[in-house]
Design a protein around this motif. Structure first.
Motif, PDB file in Angstrom:
ATOM      1  N   ILE A 171       0.836  -1.207   0.000  1.00 55.81           N
ATOM      2  CA  ILE A 171       0.000   0.000   0.000  1.00 55.81           C
ATOM      3  C   ILE A 171       0.868   1.253   0.000  1.00 55.81           C
ATOM      4  O   ILE A 171       0.626   2.204  -0.761  1.00 55.81           O
ATOM      5  N   LEU A 172       1.886   1.273   0.831  1.00 53.63           N
ATOM      6  CA  LEU A 172       2.740   2.457   0.940  1.00 53.63           C
ATOM      7  C   LEU A 172       3.556   2.681  -0.332  1.00 53.63           C
ATOM      8  O   LEU A 172       3.826   3.829  -0.706  1.00 53.63           O
ATOM      9  N   GLU A 173       3.941   1.606  -0.981  1.00 48.16           N
ATOM     10  CA  GLU A 173       4.670   1.746  -2.249  1.00 48.16           C
ATOM     11  C   GLU A 173       3.782   2.419  -3.303  1.00 48.16           C
ATOM     12  O   GLU A 173       4.218   3.319  -4.029  1.00 48.16           O
ATOM     13  N   ALA A 174       2.536   1.984  -3.379  1.00 48.86           N
ATOM     14  CA  ALA A 174       1.602   2.600  -4.328  1.00 48.86           C
ATOM     15  C   ALA A 174       1.333   4.047  -3.962  1.00 48.86           C
ATOM     16  O   ALA A 174       1.278   4.936  -4.828  1.00 48.86           O
ATOM     17  N   ASN A 175       1.174   4.320  -2.667  1.00 43.41           N
ATOM     18  CA  ASN A 175       0.911   5.683  -2.213  1.00 43.41           C
ATOM     19  C   ASN A 175       2.084   6.606  -2.506  1.00 43.41           C
ATOM     20  O   ASN A 175       1.897   7.783  -2.856  1.00 43.41           O
ATOM     21  N   ALA A 176       3.292   6.085  -2.385  1.00 42.55           N
ATOM     22  CA  ALA A 176       4.482   6.906  -2.681  1.00 42.55           C
ATOM     23  C   ALA A 176       4.481   7.364  -4.138  1.00 42.55           C
ATOM     24  O   ALA A 176       4.893   8.497  -4.438  1.00 42.55           O
ATOM     25  N   ARG A 177       4.013   6.523  -5.027  1.00 42.70           N
ATOM     26  CA  ARG A 177       3.923   6.909  -6.442  1.00 42.70           C
ATOM     27  C   ARG A 177       2.917   8.045  -6.624  1.00 42.70           C
ATOM     28  O   ARG A 177       3.157   8.995  -7.393  1.00 42.70           O
ATOM     29  N   ASP A 178       1.795   7.965  -5.910  1.00 45.63           N
ATOM     30  CA  ASP A 178       0.803   9.040  -5.995  1.00 45.63           C
ATOM     31  C   ASP A 178       1.331  10.337  -5.398  1.00 45.63           C
ATOM     32  O   ASP A 178       1.113  11.426  -5.953  1.00 45.63           O
ATOM     33  N   LEU A 179       2.033  10.237  -4.268  1.00 44.42           N
ATOM     34  CA  LEU A 179       2.586  11.448  -3.643  1.00 44.42           C
ATOM     35  C   LEU A 179       3.633  12.103  -4.541  1.00 44.42           C
ATOM     36  O   LEU A 179       3.682  13.330  -4.656  1.00 44.42           O
ATOM     37  N   GLU A 180       4.451  11.285  -5.176  1.00 44.42           N
ATOM     38  CA  GLU A 180       5.466  11.819  -6.086  1.00 44.42           C
ATOM     39  C   GLU A 180       4.807  12.578  -7.234  1.00 44.42           C
ATOM     40  O   GLU A 180       5.216  13.694  -7.588  1.00 44.42           O
ATOM     41  N   ALA A 181       3.765  11.999  -7.794  1.00 47.89           N
ATOM     42  CA  ALA A 181       3.046  12.663  -8.881  1.00 47.89           C
ATOM     43  C   ALA A 181       2.344  13.921  -8.375  1.00 47.89           C
ATOM     44  O   ALA A 181       2.297  14.944  -9.068  1.00 47.89           O
ATOM     45  N   GLY A 182       1.809  13.860  -7.161  1.00 47.96           N
ATOM     46  CA  GLY A 182       1.134  15.026  -6.594  1.00 47.96           C
ATOM     47  C   GLY A 182       2.072  16.201  -6.390  1.00 47.96           C
ATOM     48  O   GLY A 182       1.718  17.350  -6.671  1.00 47.96           O
ATOM     49  N   ARG A 183       3.264  15.912  -5.916  1.00 45.11           N
ATOM     50  CA  ARG A 183       4.249  16.999  -5.742  1.00 45.11           C
ATOM     51  C   ARG A 183       4.665  17.556  -7.099  1.00 45.11           C
ATOM     52  O   ARG A 183       4.819  18.769  -7.263  1.00 45.11           O
ATOM     53  N   ALA A 184       4.840  16.673  -8.068  1.00 42.31           N
ATOM     54  CA  ALA A 184       5.223  17.128  -9.403  1.00 42.31           C
ATOM     55  C   ALA A 184       4.142  18.003 -10.020  1.00 42.31           C
ATOM     56  O   ALA A 184       4.443  18.958 -10.754  1.00 42.31           O
ATOM     57  N   ASN A 185       2.884  17.689  -9.713  1.00 40.09           N
ATOM     58  CA  ASN A 185       1.763  18.461 -10.253  1.00 40.09           C
ATOM     59  C   ASN A 185       1.365  19.626  -9.362  1.00 40.09           C
ATOM     60  O   ASN A 185       0.398  20.334  -9.663  1.00 40.09           O
ATOM     61  N   ASP A 186       2.101  19.802  -8.257  1.00 40.60           N
ATOM     62  CA  ASP A 186       1.888  20.935  -7.344  1.00 40.60           C
ATOM     63  C   ASP A 186       0.429  21.011  -6.894  1.00 40.60           C
ATOM     64  O   ASP A 186      -0.230  22.049  -7.017  1.00 40.60           O
ATOM     65  N   ILE A 187      -0.084  19.899  -6.329  1.00 37.46           N
ATOM     66  CA  ILE A 187      -1.487  19.875  -5.911  1.00 37.46           C
ATOM     67  C   ILE A 187      -1.721  20.590  -4.585  1.00 37.46           C
ATOM     68  O   ILE A 187      -2.876  20.782  -4.192  1.00 37.46           O
ATOM     69  N   GLY A 188      -0.668  20.979  -3.899  1.00 41.02           N
ATOM     70  CA  GLY A 188      -0.817  21.759  -2.672  1.00 41.02           C
ATOM     71  C   GLY A 188      -0.717  20.907  -1.420  1.00 41.02           C
ATOM     72  O   GLY A 188      -0.973  19.693  -1.435  1.00 41.02           O
ATOM     73  N   ASP A 189      -0.342  21.560  -0.316  1.00 38.44           N
ATOM     74  CA  ASP A 189      -0.103  20.843   0.938  1.00 38.44           C
ATOM     75  C   ASP A 189      -1.359  20.181   1.486  1.00 38.44           C
ATOM     76  O   ASP A 189      -1.300  19.087   2.050  1.00 38.44           O
ATOM     77  N   ALA A 190      -2.522  20.856   1.358  1.00 41.14           N
ATOM     78  CA  ALA A 190      -3.755  20.296   1.917  1.00 41.14           C
ATOM     79  C   ALA A 190      -4.108  18.975   1.235  1.00 41.14           C
ATOM     80  O   ALA A 190      -4.436  17.980   1.904  1.00 41.14           O
ATOM     81  N   LEU A 191      -4.031  18.939  -0.104  1.00 35.87           N
ATOM     82  CA  LEU A 191      -4.344  17.708  -0.823  1.00 35.87           C
ATOM     83  C   LEU A 191      -3.286  16.638  -0.588  1.00 35.87           C
ATOM     84  O   LEU A 191      -3.608  15.452  -0.499  1.00 35.87           O
ATOM     85  N   LEU A 192      -2.032  17.056  -0.483  1.00 37.02           N
ATOM     86  CA  LEU A 192      -0.982  16.080  -0.195  1.00 37.02           C
ATOM     87  C   LEU A 192      -1.202  15.432   1.167  1.00 37.02           C
ATOM     88  O   LEU A 192      -0.982  14.229   1.341  1.00 37.02           O
ATOM     89  N   ASP A 193      -1.650  16.227   2.150  1.00 37.92           N
ATOM     90  CA  ASP A 193      -1.936  15.675   3.471  1.00 37.92           C
ATOM     91  C   ASP A 193      -3.077  14.671   3.406  1.00 37.92           C
ATOM     92  O   ASP A 193      -3.030  13.610   4.033  1.00 37.92           O
ATOM     93  N   ARG A 194      -4.111  14.973   2.625  1.00 37.42           N
ATOM     94  CA  ARG A 194      -5.231  14.040   2.479  1.00 37.42           C
ATOM     95  C   ARG A 194      -4.814  12.768   1.765  1.00 37.42           C
ATOM     96  O   ARG A 194      -5.327  11.684   2.035  1.00 37.42           O
TER      97      ARG A 194
END
Length: 424
Positions: free
Chosen positions: A50-73
């Protein structure tokens, strides 16, 4: 297993859920609870995956600059995964709502009429960023006898896929019909529109996300929708408030997790408490990293070194979902209630007071799903309310309001029994 079947289109996934809904509604509590406990165990056992998959999403989220609030969620860690598993266990421990008699009576002619809880059938949940909703929603629907079609956002696609796969596999192995838990990939608006127009197949849709998602569904949905909407939440510090309690409540409501719908967005302070309360509250909020925006009277009480920008009309209506807070001084509880009536979203509102009359007026006159007296707004949550988890918080007034748990995921039917009576 449910997610490895060859169905690919939204329509096919929904039809498979419809086929599963009948057998699922008839399942005993023991099977459903066994499935929920199996899901919880599988989540813990497969946490690294689960954490491996989530890390891929977080990496993409930071690259797309989705913001701290969405990254926290979006973010998961071992503790959050364990908490999600604990939520599934808590739901398993709840009473089964299906078949519960809500009320009943005997007519003068001897006919017995009972109103009992039954599942909706097929529930679709559309949500943004929060992968925990994948399990929370699936567990709540399973307990309440509903098949579920999950549609997460592209920002959490890898996390949602593995979580839904785990839930579907564990539930199927425990005796739940295939198709009872399924995931739509999380594509574009066309996919959302197709899901929202599955009349006669999908019985109800719960969207959990921002105003953009809400408006997108409103434009196309022909299936009934219960909106888990935004939270422009207020805390009103009354003239008689215990100021230590008020400061603790304000800080908790704003700072503990600012990117969620039950976080504080506007602070209202009675004029008679402003001189004593505002300097200490502003100082504490500033130290916690909160950007402060206040009216003229608030700014007059700002202590040295604490910046308070001028609040605008837009600030009163804004759900920041960030460490930003609008603050206003009011002259009475009635003025605070009127402000909330104008700008609030009907989510969660709180008063801090030692005056019984003010508390009672606030409870009676504030129109919101959850109204608090001397309690932080952060408690608006199915888990905190003893529901195990929630699909979302409804700000509507029909059928479900506030946290949506297992009982809110049922409708009812009338069971009428007699001995051959006919109507005259």
């Amino acid at each position: 297993m449910a997610l490895s079947t060859p169905v690919t289109s939204v329509a096919d996934i929904c039809l498979a859920a419809k086929e599963a809904a009948g057998p699922l509604a008839a399942l005993g509590s023991d099977v459903k609870d066994r499935a929920l406990l199996a899901i919880a165990d599988a989540l813990v056992a497969r946490t690294p995956e689960i954490l491996e998959a989530n890390a891929r999403d977080l990496e993409a989220g930071r690259a797309n600059d989705i913001g701290d609030a969405l990254l926290d969620r979006l973010a998961l860690d071992p503790a959050r995964v364990a908490a999600i598993a604990d939520g599934a266990r808590a739901i398993a421990a709840l009473p089964d709502p299906v078949g519960e008699t809500i009320d009943g009576h005997r007519l003068p002619n001897g006919v017995d009429v009972r109103r009992v809880r039954v599942p909706f059938g097929v529930v679709a949940v559309v949500y943004e960023a929060r992968p925990n909703v994948t399990i929370d929603a699936a567990a709540l629907c399973l307990k309440s006898g509903n098949a579920i079609v999950l549609r997460g956002s592209s920002s959490a696609i890898h996390s949602n896929r593995v979580l839904a796969q785990i839930a579907a596999e564990a539930a199927s192995a425990a005796g739940v019909p295939d198709g009872a838990i399924s995931l739509v990939a999380g594509g574009g608006r066309e996919e959302l529109a197709e899901l929202a127009t599955q009349d006669g197949v999908v019985d109800l849709i719960f969207p959990r996300g921002g105003e953009g998602l809400k408006n997108a569904l409103k434009a196309v949905a022909t299936v009934p929708v219960i909106y888990a909407a935004s939270g422009n939440c207020h805390v009103f510090v009354d003239a008689s408030a215990d100021l230590d309690a008020a400061e603790a409540i304000v800080l908790n409501a704003k700072v503990q997790r600012p990117g969620v719908c039950n976080a504080l967005e506007t602070l209202l302070v009675h004029a008679d408490a402003a001189a004593e309360f505002l300097p200490r509250a502003l100082r504490a909020l500033d130290a916690a990293g909160v950007e402060l925006r206040g009216d003229e009277r608030v700014r007059a009480h700002a202590p040295a070194g604490v910046a308070v920008a001028e609040a605008t009309e837009e600030d009163w209506a804004t759900e920041y979902l960030a460490l930003t807070l609008a603050i206003r001084v009011v002259d009475s509880a009635q003025e605070a209630i009127a402000h909330i009536g104008r700008y609030g979203s009907g989510h969660s509102e709180a008063i801090v007071t030692r005056d019984t009359a003010s508390a009672r007026a606030f409870q009676l006159l504030v129109d919101a799903a959850c109204v608090y007296v001397n309690v932080s707004t952060r408690f608006t949550d199915g888990g905190e309310f003893g529901m195990g988890a929630e699909i979302g918080n409804s700000t509507q007034k029909l059928h479900a309001r506030g946290p949506i748990g297992v009982r809110e995921l049922t409708t009812f039917k009338y069971l009428v029994e007699g001995t051959g009576q006919v109507r005259a």
